[in-house]
Scaffold this active site. Sequence first.
Site, short mmCIF file in Angstrom:
data_model
loop_
_atom_site.label_atom_id
_atom_site.label_comp_id
_atom_site.label_asym_id
_atom_site.label_seq_id
_atom_site.Cartn_x
_atom_site.Cartn_y
_atom_site.Cartn_z
CB CYS A 1 -0.94 0.00 1.20
SG CYS A 1 -0.10 -0.11 2.79
N GLY B 1 -6.92 -6.46 6.29
CA GLY B 1 -8.24 -6.70 6.88
C GLY B 1 -8.17 -7.60 8.09
N GLY C 1 -8.24 -9.53 3.44
CA GLY C 1 -6.84 -9.79 3.11
C GLY C 1 -5.98 -9.56 4.34
CD GLN D 1 4.01 -6.19 2.60
OE1 GLN D 1 4.85 -5.30 2.76
NE2 GLN D 1 2.73 -5.98 2.80
CG ASP E 1 4.17 -1.26 9.19
OD1 ASP E 1 4.26 -2.47 9.44
OD2 ASP E 1 3.23 -0.76 8.54
CG PHE E 2 9.53 -4.60 11.82
CD1 PHE E 2 10.79 -4.79 11.28
CD2 PHE E 2 9.40 -3.78 12.93
CE1 PHE E 2 11.91 -4.18 11.83
CE2 PHE E 2 10.51 -3.16 13.50
CZ PHE E 2 11.77 -3.37 12.94
#
Length: 418
Positions: free
Chosen positions: A58, A198, A195, A124, A118-119
């Site tokens: 994102c 979510g 996902g 990813q 933020d890890f």
Amino acid sequence: MKNYHISKHNSFYTIGLNYKKADAEVRGKFSLEEEAMENLLRQAKDQDIDGLLVTSTCNRTELHGFAQHPFQLIKLLCDNTNGTVEEFQEVAYVYKNNDAISHLFRVGTGLDSQILGDFEIISQLKQSFNRSKRLEIANPFLERLCNSVIQASKRIKNETEISSGATSVAFASVQYIMNNVANVSEKNILLFGTGKIGRNTCENLIKHTKNTHITLINRTKNKAEKIAGKFNLLVKDYGDLQTEIRNTDVLVVATGAQSPTISKELIYTKKPLLILDLSIPKNVSDDVAALDNVTVVHLDDLSQMTDKTLERRKQFIPQAENIIDETKDDFIKWLETRKFAPVIKALKKKLKTMKEEELDFQSKKLSDYNSIQAEIISDRIIQKITTRFANHLKGDDTDADISLDLIQKVFQLEIESK
């Protein structure tokens, strides 16, 4: 990079765009779903690119790989997304060789994340490498680099407090709901899309709001049911979306679709409605915000929120950067050893040829010749000689280039080209 014998191409590039210059709309044009990423990698392989990673989140879309020119990677990205080269150039960045390596370390360790610490990106990155490896477009350089970034990320998480508390977009959304919705535990909350974001949002909602009025809707109902079963939540059909919106107080949209899934026509409620759009590209139409009773908050707005916890994390940035420097130095030392790997390989081959010639001579000359013992002893000697040369070349006070030339001349080595 041409001296390191890791790719047929001379340079390693990172090309991409992120939240710093590209807004959600532009990032949406360049976002890649799984199928598009796989198509891109297959095209790259057909174009003789021999090492490439693709990440699309994102916050950013990036390609990390070897090429003759970065435009090869830029064109691959634009051919597989809705963005144009001109749009890309307005917001993009291109890093080369050491700068590209440094950038990937900062991204993978959360220092370049939209929310500091933020890890999520590290998982990813692992997925990116596994995808490239499965499609046979990952080389030893990429494997070593990804492992080094993962190692640095683990150390930063364990040795600093830069990730103390929750730091993800999912947590920021729940924090926003708690700060802006009165009596949140009694409100009806609808989560549309199950996902990764979510699911994480759902877990944070349950943990922090103590709300038992949470409903899940997903295009594929059984995915929602799996999550709902874990938390004992209500699941509704996709066809019930409009009705459920009418009954809800807070709508969290995390569908990850390529076009808006929530339009003005779906909303008939007259009571106050808070909508959080956690999707890239945006999944809530712009006209929805024009409704008098509706407040729309996008993830870019959430990430700009700062609190005492986030401010406190900033003091650990120097410590995290020191860990990155240490891990990156180890990686660079490994990379330097690649410069002389072909020479060591050629030296070992030459010594084995000399060994075979000598053993053949001795076997004919000696009546009590023992071939097994001779093989063991000579192989051990070869291993010790090549190890001694390798350690010499690794030495800090050694001019590797001069030593490599000397070794090649003395042993008359033939170096195999890549």
